[in-house]
Design a protein around this motif. Structure first.
Motif, short mmCIF file in Angstrom:
data_model
loop_
_atom_site.label_atom_id
_atom_site.label_comp_id
_atom_site.label_asym_id
_atom_site.label_seq_id
_atom_site.Cartn_x
_atom_site.Cartn_y
_atom_site.Cartn_z
N VAL A 97 35.70 31.58 31.49
CA VAL A 97 35.46 32.11 32.84
C VAL A 97 36.60 31.70 33.75
CG1 VAL A 97 32.93 32.18 32.71
CG2 VAL A 97 34.07 30.10 33.51
N ILE A 98 36.86 32.55 34.73
CA ILE A 98 37.83 32.23 35.78
C ILE A 98 37.16 32.45 37.12
CG2 ILE A 98 40.01 32.85 36.88
CD1 ILE A 98 41.01 33.84 34.17
N PHE A 104 35.25 35.55 43.51
CA PHE A 104 35.05 36.45 42.37
C PHE A 104 35.09 35.64 41.08
CE2 PHE A 104 36.72 38.97 45.81
CZ PHE A 104 36.08 40.19 45.71
N VAL A 105 34.62 36.25 40.00
CA VAL A 105 34.60 35.55 38.72
C VAL A 105 34.89 36.52 37.58
CG1 VAL A 105 32.07 35.83 38.53
CG2 VAL A 105 33.24 34.04 37.19
N TYR A 106 35.73 36.09 36.67
CA TYR A 106 35.99 36.83 35.43
C TYR A 106 35.16 36.21 34.31
CZ TYR A 106 40.15 39.37 37.08
OH TYR A 106 41.02 40.22 37.74
N LEU A 107 34.58 37.07 33.48
CA LEU A 107 33.92 36.63 32.25
C LEU A 107 34.75 37.15 31.08
CD1 LEU A 107 31.52 35.24 30.88
CD2 LEU A 107 30.32 37.43 30.95
N LEU A 108 35.22 36.24 30.22
CA LEU A 108 36.19 36.59 29.18
C LEU A 108 35.70 36.09 27.82
CD1 LEU A 108 39.29 35.43 31.25
CD2 LEU A 108 38.46 37.77 31.02
N PRO A 109 34.89 36.90 27.14
CA PRO A 109 34.38 36.49 25.82
C PRO A 109 35.51 36.39 24.79
CG PRO A 109 33.10 38.31 26.74
CD PRO A 109 34.33 38.19 27.57
N GLU A 110 35.35 35.45 23.88
CA GLU A 110 36.29 35.26 22.77
C GLU A 110 37.74 35.14 23.27
OE1 GLU A 110 35.67 37.39 19.19
OE2 GLU A 110 33.58 37.86 19.65
N SER A 111 37.90 34.34 24.32
CA SER A 111 39.23 34.11 24.90
C SER A 111 39.54 32.62 24.89
CB SER A 111 39.28 34.63 26.35
OG SER A 111 39.10 36.03 26.39
N GLU A 134 42.44 29.36 25.89
CA GLU A 134 43.12 28.93 27.12
C GLU A 134 44.32 29.82 27.45
OE1 GLU A 134 42.11 26.99 24.74
OE2 GLU A 134 40.92 25.35 25.61
N LYS A 135 45.07 30.20 26.41
CA LYS A 135 46.24 31.05 26.64
C LYS A 135 45.83 32.41 27.20
CE LYS A 135 50.56 32.23 26.49
NZ LYS A 135 51.51 31.64 27.47
N ALA A 136 44.76 32.98 26.68
CA ALA A 136 44.29 34.27 27.18
C ALA A 136 43.87 34.17 28.64
CB ALA A 136 43.12 34.77 26.32
N LEU A 137 43.22 33.05 29.01
CA LEU A 137 42.83 32.86 30.41
C LEU A 137 44.05 32.78 31.31
CD1 LEU A 137 39.94 32.34 29.30
CD2 LEU A 137 39.74 30.55 31.05
N ILE A 141 45.39 34.49 46.16
CA ILE A 141 44.17 33.93 45.59
C ILE A 141 44.49 32.65 44.82
CG2 ILE A 141 42.91 36.11 45.42
CD1 ILE A 141 43.72 36.26 42.46
N SER A 142 43.50 31.78 44.74
CA SER A 142 43.57 30.60 43.89
C SER A 142 42.54 30.76 42.79
CB SER A 142 43.29 29.33 44.69
OG SER A 142 44.29 29.13 45.67
N LEU A 143 42.87 30.27 41.60
CA LEU A 143 42.02 30.50 40.44
C LEU A 143 41.82 29.22 39.63
CD1 LEU A 143 44.61 32.79 40.46
CD2 LEU A 143 42.86 34.06 39.22
N GLY A 144 40.62 29.07 39.08
CA GLY A 144 40.32 27.96 38.19
C GLY A 144 39.58 28.46 36.97
#
Length: 239
Positions: free
Chosen positions: A105-106, A155-162, A164-167, A196-199
């Motif tokens: 998630v991001i 906002f939030v991203y949901l990234l299945p099967e990802s 650290e590099k993909a994030l 934007i800032s992202l975690g």
């Protein structure tokens, strides 16, 4: 001539005169024509009613699908809403736990958005949210990935099967896309434009974990990104 000769009353034809027989034939013929016309009208009405019912059913199904779709969307930005995100997160969490696959998630928000609203007004603030949401949606490349409005300017991203590099790749694409919008933001501490800032956080779900823990880690990484100057991405765990 006898009256009330009818198809519904048995008739001894041999007892009828020629005139009565001719009258009976005409009467039967007329009744047959009327009955046939009535049957044709009924059949046509049945076909029309069936077609109308089919049309109504199809319209109803489309309306139900549209209602379901819109109930999953944020009314202002058009991306998925928080309820839909949480439902999808639960499903993906169970699936990734079952298959021993990573889930990422991001979390992100607009830098100094309160100052943006104070300076430019809430109408401009809403327009800013809409533009940012479109940019965040636009950079998605995989059908399995999704973005949702988590609340306010977050906002939030949901990234299945990802992993650290993909994030990192998704986060940089999102950060760059918002930056390239070039929306003026004189009150920002990060840049003279909206940024934007992202975690982010990645985990392989297990029975001893809950999705909230991953979200909490992403939120900690987002806090770190702001602490380091905003307009950047940090991944949990951070140094």
């Amino acid at each position: 001539m006898r009256e009330h000769l009818s198809m519904r009353v048995p008739v001894d034809l041999k007892r009828l005169t020629r005139d009565e027989l001719e009258a009976l034939v005409r009467q039967y013929y007329e009744e047959i024509i009327v009955s046939r016309q009535a049957a044709e009208i009924t059949a046509r009405l049945n076909v029309e009613q069936f077609a109308r019912m089919e049309e109504l059913n199809q319209t109803l199904e489309r309306a139900k699908l549209e209602l379901e779709r819109t109930s999953n969307l944020d009314g202002l930005t058009g991306v998925a809403n928080r309820r839909y995100f949480e439902e999808t997160l639960e499903k993906e969490w169970r699936r990734c736990r079952r298959n021993h696959r990573p889930l990422g998630v991001i979390l992100l928000d607009i830098d100094d958005f309160k100052k943006f609203n104070d300076r430019y007004g809430h109408v401009a603030g809403d327009q800013c949210l809409q533009q940012v949401a479109r940019a965040l949606q636009w950079i998605i490349q995989r059908a399995a990935d999704s973005v949702a409005r988590y609340g306010g300017e977050e906002f939030v991203y949901l990234l299945p099967e990802s992993d650290e590099k993909a994030l990192e790749v998704v986060a940089e694409r999102a950060r760059s896309a918002v930056e390239q919008l070039g929306i003026p933001h004189a009150g920002s501490r990060a840049a003279p434009i909206v940024t934007i800032s992202l975690g982010g956080a990645v985990t392989i779900p297990s029975s001893s974990q809950k999705p909230d823990e991953m979200l909490r880690h992403a939120d900690q990484a987002l806090y770190q990104a702001k602490k380091e100057g905003r307009n950047r991405f940090c991944l949990y765990p951070h140094n």
